[in-house]
Design an enzyme around this catalytic site. Sequence first.
Site, PDB file in Angstrom:
ATOM      1  CG  LEU A 582      -1.987  -1.066   1.290  1.00 21.50           C
ATOM      2  CD1 LEU A 582      -2.668  -1.052   2.652  1.00 21.50           C
ATOM      3  CD2 LEU A 582      -3.004  -0.859   0.182  1.00 21.50           C
ATOM      4  N   GLY A 586       9.413   5.910   6.004  1.00 19.40           N
ATOM      5  CA  GLY A 586      10.688   5.896   6.694  1.00 19.40           C
ATOM      6  C   GLY A 586      10.827   4.757   7.683  1.00 19.40           C
ATOM      7  CG  PHE A 587       9.128   4.707  11.019  1.00 17.83           C
ATOM      8  CD1 PHE A 587      10.439   4.997  11.335  1.00 17.83           C
ATOM      9  CD2 PHE A 587       8.143   5.607  11.383  1.00 17.83           C
ATOM     10  CE1 PHE A 587      10.772   6.146  12.018  1.00 17.83           C
ATOM     11  CE2 PHE A 587       8.468   6.763  12.063  1.00 17.83           C
ATOM     12  CZ  PHE A 587       9.792   7.039  12.384  1.00 17.83           C
ATOM     13  CB  VAL A 590       1.762  -0.023   4.809  1.00 14.63           C
ATOM     14  CG1 VAL A 590       0.382  -0.420   5.298  1.00 14.63           C
ATOM     15  CG2 VAL A 590       2.425   0.885   5.820  1.00 14.63           C
ATOM     16  CG  ASP A 705       6.366  12.856  11.271  1.00 16.21           C
ATOM     17  OD1 ASP A 705       6.657  13.904  10.666  1.00 16.21           O
ATOM     18  OD2 ASP A 705       6.560  11.733  10.799  1.00 16.21           O
TER      19      ASP A 705
END
Length: 931
Positions: A582, A586-587, A590, A705
């Site tokens: 999807l 940065g982490f 998905v 953020d």
Amino acid sequence: MAFGVSYVLHLVLLFSTIFVSAWSQDGAVMQKLKASFNSSRSLDWSDSDYCKWKEVGCSSDSRVTRIDIQRHDLTGSLPKELVQLTALTDFSCNQNNLSGDFPNMPSSLQNLYINQNKFTSMPSDFFDDMSNLLLVTIGDNPFTPWQIPTSLTKCLALKTFSANSASFVGEIPEIFGKDNFPSLVSLQLSYNYLEGSLPNSLAGTSIDTLWLNGQNSTNGQSKLNGTLSVIEKMTSLKQLWVNVNSFTGPIPDLSNLTQLTYACFRDNRLTGVVPPTLTSLPSLRIVNLTNNQLQGSPPKFKDGVAVENDLSGSNSFCTQVVGQPCSPVVNALLSVVEPLGYPYILAQSWKGNDPCGGGSWRGVVCSGGNVSIIDFRNLGFSGSISPSFVRLSSVTKLLLSNNNLTGTIPKELADMPALKEIDVSNNSLYGQIPTFRGDVVVNTAGNPDIGHDKPSSPPSPSSGGNDKKKFSVGAIVGVVIGVVCLLGVGVLVFVMCRRKRNKRSGKVQTPNAIVVHPRHSGDGNAVKISVAAAGGSHAGGVGGTSGFSQSSSVQNVEAGNMVISIQVLREVTNNFSEKNILGKGGFGTVYKGELDDGTKIAVKRMQSDMGGDKGLNEFKSEIAVLTKVRHRHLVALLGYCLEDNEKLLVYEYMPQGTLSEHLFDLKDNGVKPLEWKRRLSIALDVARGVEYLHGLAQQIFIHRDLKPSNILLGDDMRAKVSDFGLVRLAPEGQASFETRLAGTFGYLAPEYAVTGRVTTKVDVYSYGVILMEMITGRRAIDNSQPDENIHLVTWFRRTQLNKDSFEKVIDPAMDIDEEGLESFRTIAGLASHCCAREPHQRPDMGHVVNALAPLVEIWKPSEPDAEDMYGIDLDMSLPQALSKWQNMEGRSSTFDVSYSSSMIPSCENTQSSIPPRSPGFADSFTSADAR
């Protein structure tokens, strides 16, 4: 005759001397005022005649009567000589950067506006000689904590007292009665540190606007509490804001408040049935009941009444269908607790329309699908015993002992057909015991006045009844502690034996699943996070297998557990197929997952190179925040997995993607531009979610953020805030604290970027940037623009200064009519406020909600989706939630200069119209700061 002429000439000379002296004195004071500002160029005070100075008004005899220096970005302090301007009636210096002690003012003063500055105190005798004051606005100043001055009673002519965010502490004094303030119509005390209950003196007053919302405390929970019973006697009320406090009990009878237009009760601890006297009020236009524990049927309001936010999803209504009646047994149970004040401890668990349908209704025991036992022992209830117990025809035991019940035992209880036992011992009942059937066991011990027609004085602490209670409670506590200790020893022995056995067999169990056990208390959703051992293929199942294939490795575990095994997540994402991606950020990446029944979920797979403390901290942070806060405008965490070096988070699926995709990536994503009305609705959703984080969730969470790629949209285009890996929990009692820099360039508040100190106002700044992006269709940082226009905030501010070019900032993808253009100007002003250079000049998110809500309500969808309107029960099991919740994670461009501390706790939560501007010579956008 000569004497008479001489006398007249003497008088003329005397008055001339006085006049010249007063004129000269005013001139000297005005020069002092001018010199007190570090810069006064924007005022244009260069003329030798101070009566010609900009923002200064004088009488025909050159006496200063008005000083209106609001919004001039002034710094410095005010001179104490202002008290010498004895003809001054109006003084306004709001929305500047003036600091220091605010001085005394002349007794001639009628209107005072000093809100939104940096004043640290007001004189203790300020109101002693101010009998001419009509309007006072002193909020949004960092005053040293002080109590509401009782000397206000000297201001007999006072009509408006506005002191929102004025650092008031302590109780609201019993001074605001009609005898002291016969003309008072507006009392605004929002966002202070007030505590205790509402003063009885408010009854019968002429107050039509009452703002008490959002009282703060060191632990994040308002100490303004008690019931709202006095409200029913405030018959002049038009606006009532008591939201975001700790008020308990039912909404009172409001039948006499025929002028009430706006009532905001949200985010309290209110219980009971919504009274028909509220739903039938003739003048009611806006009402908000969200985030309480209200019971009974969801109320149906008259046509034309805007019901803000959802009603059922955040209350304890018996059904989600507005106007649908509750079942007879639920109505009967609500009737029996009405004389007890609808206790909050019961309302928390009394959900749904069938107390025997699988839920756990506290104090209610079922047998064979019928209510068989009512057990209200040792719950501290006060009030009387309801005769409505007779409506519970299947009850065999009625246990009400060890409470503070008063009154008599209703004779109707003797007619309960199935009753076998009634225990009302250790209360304060009096009167005759009804004649029960011979087979009914009746216990009335510990009620000294049973058998007497009237109650005697309350028993002393040393009386036998209380001794019995103390002994009873002490014995129970002792037994419980003993049992817990024995269980603890047993568990320890079991664990040690198991560990030895595993050692012998060569098996080593590794702590690899963080298990979250939500439990509910009066303080909201408390969460205990611990490390649980899981081995082999059985690591972390979910509570039930509904929706998953029979071949999956899902195991039944403790209810409330949110751990999902890696095998399950591989199955539902087709082994993390690229086709299911999807978005990437940065982490991590998905993925979309789909269960056997077609339900979609979103699975965030943390990057494998995000190892060490940093990656784990982000992972823990998101779990800690999302298991501790629940709100319809925050994305819901459904589960997670920490296994085989994998860190995965499972969210509800949001099919319309991110706000960023709908603002900037239209061609790439094949979507149409968002209409202005839709953008306003999204902005309000986000504001409500962030407002909840900042103060409605018992603790203060700072997102750090906020940006369009972290705002997700559902099929109905309603928005939810996502990505909580950088969220920081404000230390208790600290409004500002230092942390290492994290966030996204373009959205960082300047003071945060420079000093690393973070407050809720850094989120407000980021939100302001998002508003500017929604208005303009431009990114926060746009490298395709000329150098001077790259930074959106700078360009937006500069363009706003030129009123003729204002329409140039509007996103050309939108068609705007005159009505929309006016709201554009309002939102543009709000965006600029949010992005003010100084943190204290930015509004709170609650204020933002106030500004947006009336604009959105005008365009409220006529047929909202019922599922969205009423929300989803946040107490349902994970499999149930998985079948309903949906979400998606968007692309991210986050940078992070390390995460400074863990968010994991050791154990364990809207409105509004912009109020009319205050009467008088000055007004302020930020006077509408109650939410």
